[in-house]
Write an enzyme that holds these catalytic residues in place. Structure first.
Site, mmCIF file in Angstrom:
data_model
loop_
_atom_site.group_PDB
_atom_site.id
_atom_site.type_symbol
_atom_site.label_atom_id
_atom_site.label_comp_id
_atom_site.label_asym_id
_atom_site.label_seq_id
_atom_site.Cartn_x
_atom_site.Cartn_y
_atom_site.Cartn_z
ATOM 1 N N GLY A 70 139.057 -26.048 71.094
ATOM 2 C CA GLY A 70 139.168 -27.497 70.948
ATOM 3 C C GLY A 70 138.573 -27.921 69.613
ATOM 4 C CG ASN A 152 131.428 -34.719 75.205
ATOM 5 O OD1 ASN A 152 131.917 -35.675 74.601
ATOM 6 N ND2 ASN A 152 130.409 -34.043 74.747
ATOM 7 C CB SER A 200 139.511 -26.763 74.677
ATOM 8 O OG SER A 200 138.788 -25.561 74.715
ATOM 9 C CB ALA A 201 142.435 -22.749 77.840
ATOM 10 C CG HIS A 202 136.251 -23.425 77.368
ATOM 11 N ND1 HIS A 202 134.995 -23.841 77.707
ATOM 12 C CD2 HIS A 202 136.486 -23.918 76.134
ATOM 13 C CE1 HIS A 202 134.484 -24.559 76.711
ATOM 14 N NE2 HIS A 202 135.374 -24.621 75.747
ATOM 15 C CB THR A 238 147.336 -11.841 65.410
ATOM 16 O OG1 THR A 238 147.543 -11.160 64.184
ATOM 17 C CG2 THR A 238 148.105 -11.148 66.521
ATOM 18 C CB CYS A 326 128.928 -29.161 72.634
ATOM 19 S SG CYS A 326 130.112 -29.257 73.947
HETATM 20 N N1 PLP Z 1 135.830 -32.066 72.372
HETATM 21 C C1 PLP Z 1 135.157 -32.357 73.498
HETATM 22 C C2 PLP Z 1 135.226 -33.743 74.052
HETATM 23 C C3 PLP Z 1 134.395 -31.379 74.128
HETATM 24 O O1 PLP Z 1 133.719 -31.681 75.247
HETATM 25 C C4 PLP Z 1 134.352 -30.081 73.561
HETATM 26 C C5 PLP Z 1 133.489 -29.035 74.178
HETATM 27 O O2 PLP Z 1 132.532 -29.329 74.858
HETATM 28 C C6 PLP Z 1 135.088 -29.821 72.403
HETATM 29 C C7 PLP Z 1 135.810 -30.837 71.836
HETATM 30 C C8 PLP Z 1 135.090 -28.474 71.774
HETATM 31 O O3 PLP Z 1 135.937 -27.594 72.476
HETATM 32 P P1 PLP Z 1 135.741 -26.010 72.348
HETATM 33 O O4 PLP Z 1 134.561 -25.662 73.184
HETATM 34 O O5 PLP Z 1 137.014 -25.422 72.850
HETATM 35 O O6 PLP Z 1 135.533 -25.717 70.903
#
Ligand code: PLP
Length: 395
Positions: A70, A152, A200-202, A238, A326
């Site tokens: 992401g 988030n 973002s897949a996770h 890749t 994060c």
């Molecule tokens: N954007 C938001 C709102 C998020 O909560 C996060 C991750 O917590 C990201 C972007 C970043 O995504 P990634 O962990 O895939 O880099």
């Protein structure tokens, strides 16, 4: 009991998703760009994943670009749009909200160093961007506006459609970070009206290290990664075949089960929230009660530190986040809560609980029981709390 209440940080990969991915790590391992049969098999799976994701987003498959996260999708959207617009002589202003994830915030800071004017839209005390605030600062030389769909930390949902219309009226591109929105909200790029959208897949029970950026056909942005001709020569590297196959499967499962999962998650979250508000005093609930995704409960507990709560919950087997996961490792209070006007000393005592589809009511109750005990224990050691309660008069 081990209880995971940190689904905003990441989610476990669904077993069905892993099963779908495994063959692409072993038997079907060809490089999707190779011309031989091994490569063609991988390319077929990548193409199917792109079609599946496009169907969910209601866009064309060639509008979906795979990324490694992401963070990469956000960086690419904001920097790529700003740099291209500047090159086209179409604008030097970049507008983001004050509560964006660091992937957008720090990308905007980087753009500022390159000479762009960066403006941050304020939010109200519920964590929502006021539409009028964009109208006040947007000009016809605005290159790009980026506002996340769901936050988030507090889970608030932003008025993307309205903000997007204002951006377009002024000829600016509009990007939305949907990394936290995916498992809970329907993402239809035509309905939202956006030019770019990150996932973002996770965050939705898929694998880590794979994301996507939707870029509307006709919108041109600078590329950030220079390399091979992958992703229609816009993003070298890749292709992560197993990753994109897993992401597509996870997305399809989320959409198929969205209503059921949302109901279940909201029920747990609401039960937990009502217990916290009833059983703990001096607590502040952060975010909007209505306009939010179903997973997040964010509280500030006065007279205690978020990190202390997090550690004691962890000792009890309960995983949560203080501030933004994060940015964990940083003891700075959350920029989101500060932007919402939460006083700094109260913001320090904040915890994000984020529920997921595999949590149970028993877990929600256990977490509430432990939290009540932990807050009481920490407050017993807090001179400020004791002063407030009138039990200690001289500190
Ligand atoms: N954007 C938001 C709102 C998020 O909560 C996060 C991750 O917590 C990201 C972007 C970043 O995504 P990634 O962990 O895939 O880099």
């Amino acid at each position: 009991m081990n209880i995971y209440l940190d689904h905003g940080a990441t989610t476990p990969c669904d077993k069905a998703v892993v099963d779908k991915m495994l063959p692409f790590m072993t038997d079907v391992f060809g490089n999707a760009d190779s011309l031989h049969s091994f490569g063609r098999q991988s390319a077929k799976a990548v193409s199917q994943a792109r079609q599946d994701i496009a169907a969910v987003l209601n866009c064309q498959p060639n509008e979906v670009y795979f990324t490694a996260s992401g963070t990469e999708a956000d960086n690419w959207a904001l920097k790529g749009a700003a740099l291209m617009r500047k090159k086209q002589g179409k604008g030097n202003r970049v507008i983001i909200s004050a509560i964006e994830h660091h992937a957008i915030l720090t990308a905007a800071e980087w753009l500022k160093k390159q000479g762009f004017e960066v403006i941050k839209l304020p939010v109200n005390d519920k964590g929502i961007v006021e539409i009028a605030s964009l109208e006040q600062v947007i000009t016809d030389d605005t290159a790009v506006v980026s506002v996340m769909y769901a936050n988030n930390e507090v889970g608030t949902i932003q008025p993307i459609r309205e903000l997007c219309k204002i951006a377009h009226k002024h000829g600016a591109l509009f990007h939305t970070d949907c990394v936290q929105a995916v498992p809970y909200l329907k993402l239809d790029v035509k309905d939202l009206g956006v030019d770019m959208l990150s996932i973002s897949a996770h965050k939705f029970y898929g694998p880590k290290g794979v994301g996507a950026l939707y870029i509307k056909n006709g919108v041109r942005i600078e590329k950030l990664l220079h390399g091979g001709e992958q992703e229609r020569a816009q993003r070298g590297g890749t292709t992560n075949t197993a990753g994109v196959v897993g992401m597509a499967e996870a997305l399809k499962l989320c959409v198929a089960n969205m209503d059921k999962n949302n109901k279940h998650i909201a029920k747990l979250r609401d039960h937990f929230e009502s217990r916290v508000l009833k059983e703990i005093e001096f607590v502040r609930q952060n975010g909007d009660r209505q306009n939010r995704i179903p997973s997040v409960a964010n509280f500030s507990f006065e007279f205690v530190e978020g990190e202390g709560i997090l550690m004691l919950l962890d000792f009890s087997g309960i995983a949560v986040s203080s501030g933004s996961a994060c940015a964990s490792g940083s003891l700075d209070p959350s920029h989101v809560l500060l932007s919402m006007g939460v006083p700094i000393e109260i913001a320090h005592g904040s915890i994000r609980f984020s529920f997921g589809k595999n949590n149970t009511m028993e877990q929600a109750d256990y977490a509430a029981d432990k939290l009540v005990e932990i807050i009481a224990r920490l407050r017993q050691m807090s001179p400020l709390f004791n002063l407030k309660k009138g039990e200690v008069h001289n500190v």
